[in-house]
Scaffold this motif. Sequence first.
Motif, mmCIF file in Angstrom:
data_model
loop_
_atom_site.group_PDB
_atom_site.id
_atom_site.type_symbol
_atom_site.label_atom_id
_atom_site.label_comp_id
_atom_site.label_asym_id
_atom_site.label_seq_id
_atom_site.Cartn_x
_atom_site.Cartn_y
_atom_site.Cartn_z
ATOM 1 N N SER A 334 0.861 -1.193 0.000
ATOM 2 C CA SER A 334 0.000 0.000 0.000
ATOM 3 C C SER A 334 0.887 1.228 0.000
ATOM 4 C CB SER A 334 -0.860 -0.011 1.270
ATOM 5 O OG SER A 334 -0.005 -0.157 2.384
ATOM 6 N N ARG A 335 0.264 2.398 -0.041
ATOM 7 C CA ARG A 335 1.066 3.623 0.019
ATOM 8 C C ARG A 335 1.642 3.782 1.425
ATOM 9 N NH1 ARG A 335 1.188 7.691 -3.202
ATOM 10 N NH2 ARG A 335 1.203 9.220 -1.532
ATOM 11 N N PRO A 336 2.847 4.394 1.553
ATOM 12 C CA PRO A 336 3.389 4.588 2.903
ATOM 13 C C PRO A 336 2.467 5.462 3.738
ATOM 14 C CG PRO A 336 4.938 5.340 1.191
ATOM 15 C CD PRO A 336 3.688 4.915 0.500
ATOM 16 N N LEU A 337 2.380 5.149 5.029
ATOM 17 C CA LEU A 337 1.613 6.011 5.933
ATOM 18 C C LEU A 337 2.376 7.317 6.104
ATOM 19 C CD1 LEU A 337 0.367 4.105 9.087
ATOM 20 C CD2 LEU A 337 -0.942 5.127 7.244
ATOM 21 N N PRO A 338 1.646 8.439 6.197
ATOM 22 C CA PRO A 338 2.366 9.698 6.432
ATOM 23 C C PRO A 338 3.154 9.626 7.744
ATOM 24 C CG PRO A 338 0.055 10.102 5.967
ATOM 25 C CD PRO A 338 0.212 8.624 6.111
ATOM 26 N N ALA A 339 4.158 10.473 7.851
ATOM 27 C CA ALA A 339 5.003 10.467 9.050
ATOM 28 C C ALA A 339 4.226 10.946 10.270
ATOM 29 C CB ALA A 339 6.205 11.366 8.819
ATOM 30 N N LEU A 340 4.628 10.433 11.417
ATOM 31 C CA LEU A 340 4.077 10.889 12.695
ATOM 32 C C LEU A 340 4.293 12.405 12.861
ATOM 33 C CD1 LEU A 340 3.333 10.262 15.775
ATOM 34 C CD2 LEU A 340 5.734 9.750 16.087
ATOM 35 N N GLN A 341 5.408 12.894 12.382
ATOM 36 C CA GLN A 341 5.737 14.322 12.527
ATOM 37 C C GLN A 341 4.624 15.202 11.985
ATOM 38 O OE1 GLN A 341 6.405 16.854 10.311
ATOM 39 N NE2 GLN A 341 7.936 18.183 11.260
ATOM 40 N N GLY A 342 3.941 14.729 10.918
ATOM 41 C CA GLY A 342 2.882 15.528 10.304
ATOM 42 C C GLY A 342 1.706 15.766 11.237
ATOM 43 N N LEU A 343 1.580 14.961 12.308
ATOM 44 C CA LEU A 343 0.479 15.119 13.261
ATOM 45 C C LEU A 343 0.868 15.982 14.457
ATOM 46 C CD1 LEU A 343 -0.607 11.345 13.504
ATOM 47 C CD2 LEU A 343 -1.767 13.142 12.199
ATOM 48 N N ASP A 344 2.146 16.312 14.529
ATOM 49 C CA ASP A 344 2.678 17.009 15.713
ATOM 50 C C ASP A 344 2.207 18.466 15.732
ATOM 51 O OD1 ASP A 344 4.238 17.885 17.832
ATOM 52 O OD2 ASP A 344 6.104 17.960 16.661
ATOM 53 N N ARG A 345 1.544 18.860 16.824
ATOM 54 C CA ARG A 345 1.089 20.253 16.925
ATOM 55 C C ARG A 345 1.873 21.020 17.989
ATOM 56 N NH1 ARG A 345 -0.310 18.825 12.981
ATOM 57 N NH2 ARG A 345 -2.333 18.539 12.019
ATOM 58 N N THR A 346 2.754 20.326 18.732
ATOM 59 C CA THR A 346 3.440 21.034 19.820
ATOM 60 C C THR A 346 4.946 21.111 19.611
ATOM 61 O OG1 THR A 346 3.609 18.999 21.107
ATOM 62 C CG2 THR A 346 1.693 20.383 21.548
ATOM 63 N N GLY A 347 5.416 20.674 18.460
ATOM 64 C CA GLY A 347 6.855 20.784 18.181
ATOM 65 C C GLY A 347 7.695 19.874 19.045
ATOM 66 N N CYS A 348 7.229 18.625 19.250
ATOM 67 C CA CYS A 348 8.012 17.713 20.095
ATOM 68 C C CYS A 348 8.693 16.618 19.284
ATOM 69 C CB CYS A 348 7.141 17.112 21.200
ATOM 70 S SG CYS A 348 5.749 16.214 20.574
ATOM 71 N N VAL A 349 8.468 16.586 17.963
ATOM 72 C CA VAL A 349 9.040 15.485 17.170
ATOM 73 C C VAL A 349 10.328 15.931 16.484
ATOM 74 C CG1 VAL A 349 8.666 13.936 15.198
ATOM 75 C CG2 VAL A 349 6.774 14.435 16.761
ATOM 76 N N ILE A 350 11.359 15.081 16.621
ATOM 77 C CA ILE A 350 12.573 15.215 15.810
ATOM 78 C C ILE A 350 12.446 14.108 14.774
ATOM 79 C CG2 ILE A 350 15.098 15.229 15.802
ATOM 80 C CD1 ILE A 350 13.913 17.239 17.810
ATOM 81 N N TYR A 351 12.335 14.494 13.519
ATOM 82 C CA TYR A 351 12.146 13.504 12.450
ATOM 83 C C TYR A 351 13.493 13.213 11.801
ATOM 84 C CZ TYR A 351 10.662 11.645 7.910
ATOM 85 O OH TYR A 351 10.506 10.864 6.795
ATOM 86 N N ALA A 352 13.783 11.925 11.570
ATOM 87 C CA ALA A 352 15.065 11.559 10.938
ATOM 88 C C ALA A 352 14.813 10.679 9.722
ATOM 89 C CB ALA A 352 15.953 10.811 11.927
ATOM 90 N N GLY A 353 15.521 10.967 8.654
ATOM 91 C CA GLY A 353 15.484 10.120 7.461
ATOM 92 C C GLY A 353 16.905 9.896 6.981
ATOM 93 N N THR A 354 17.072 8.964 6.068
ATOM 94 C CA THR A 354 18.431 8.627 5.638
ATOM 95 C C THR A 354 18.482 8.345 4.137
ATOM 96 O OG1 THR A 354 20.269 7.098 5.967
ATOM 97 C CG2 THR A 354 18.072 6.177 6.212
#
Length: 532
Positions: A334-354
Amino acid sequence: MGAPYQFRRVLNRSHPMPPRARRGRILAVAIDQKSGHPLYRQIYGHVRQCILDGRLAAGARLPSTRQLAADLRVSRSTAVQAYEQLRAEGYIEGLGGAETRVSGALPDSFVRAGPRDAEPTAQHRTTLVPGTRARATLAALRRSPPPFGAGPRAFRVGVPAVDVFPVDTWGRIMARRWSRTPARDLAYGDPFGYRPLREAIADYLRAARGVRCTADQVMVVAGSQQGLDLAARVLLDAGDRVWLEDPGYHGARGAFTAAGATIVPVPVDQDGLDVMAGRTLAPDARMAFVTPSRQLPLGSTMSLARRISLLEWAASARAAIFEDDYDSEFRYASRPLPALQGLDRTGCVIYAGTFSKVTFPSLRLGYLVVPTALVDVFAASRHFIDFHSPFLEQAVMTDFIVEGHFERHIRRMRAIYHERQVLLVSLARERLGGLLDVRPADAGMTVVGWLGGGLDDVATTRAAERAGLYVLPLSPLAIRPMPPALLLGYAGVRDDEIRDGVNRLAIVLEQLVRNRVPSEPAHLLAVAGSVA
Ligand SMILES: Cc1ncc(COP(=O)(O)O)c(C=O)c1O
């Protein structure tokens, strides 16, 4: 101290020191006209070595430069140059006349340590003792040694199909970029990285992963491993508690251990990290490490309910979430699920990709997306580590993305990996049934095989290695006991190697079951680092 020492020229290094010259005050110097090394360097090196190994004692008289030149049949200026070098480095005193002597200032212990060039053993000993964190880090690495210097091979985990990477295209872009590099790009750059690459990454993440960011928040790092290290430096103090998926990514465990954090293993199930369990175990943790798109190693995708609950906890505890989105590009069903970061409303997520999985790991390029308010502190920390990632690779990657090669390569890899997984799972079902239950995965580069026949995963891994196969045991990735399982990587393994590998694995497992190799007790795999 008597008469000065005398040097005698010998032809070459096959007769470095004729027996007569060993005795008394005559020292042989092997000069090789063809060696390519200047004569003065050869003389300097020899005298220095005589001093270091004690043949020339402190205060010993040396011949004048005139005498030295005559004895060695070299020009006076060569002798002068050799003495000048020795004097500049503090080995001799005097101006090269009759009163030139070996320096009295060299401590005995330094001299007796022997010649540095010739005897490497001095470099193998040390009185230095690594700190507690470094020792814990070493123990963490030894639990799951990474495949350093190893190419793809059945069934090496974590290595993409590097043999089908379009090296020609990459090389062409690199040559073009290099020939057009303006001088300003050869100076120090921005700790957050090359601006055009950050823009290309931000565009890609917004479109493909639903990440909410601008290029200002994107930092180019040396792989997501550096991203973990940076996040730990910026957001953790020694002793702070960190939730870690259990079983989980050993790279994260190592980075947090190195930072002196206390690791709290939080169970995972088919919905990903068990947030309620985390809240019970350590409500006051400062950070949670998660792989929501595809949990490493078990492969589950974090449910929406769990994502929301994790974000709610992080907001209320003022904790950070480190979202490691390492291979979401490879989703087959299936299509990839969107990142958790996209749901963040309080600026607590550090998103990492490689870029390690979608291009090649030795490139050492990845990225972080950090909350805007933390950009300055991340930049400062990066500045004091390595300033920034190398310019040329960043520039090449920019063109690789912007010109469409990146998307094309991902599409091609996705198709190849899917075919390889289907082949591996079907062959495993035919040949390994009852011994290794290999389950298909709808994403990623690895499948999990659950071991039957009472086999232990570490012992099985060692037996497989003796048969030339590389698999990863599950138990060292788990802090609490887990049923035995093997992780099999297939992305970088050709079809013929998959066939051969499954046959060989079948023989290994059958033999182990026949011989009933006793299990390796789990307690031998002591948990590295501090675990709550
Ligand atoms: C969970 C996870 N995150 C990240 C990475 C990639 O690390 P890096 O970008 O430092 O190569 C890997 C590689 O195996 C991984 O398994």
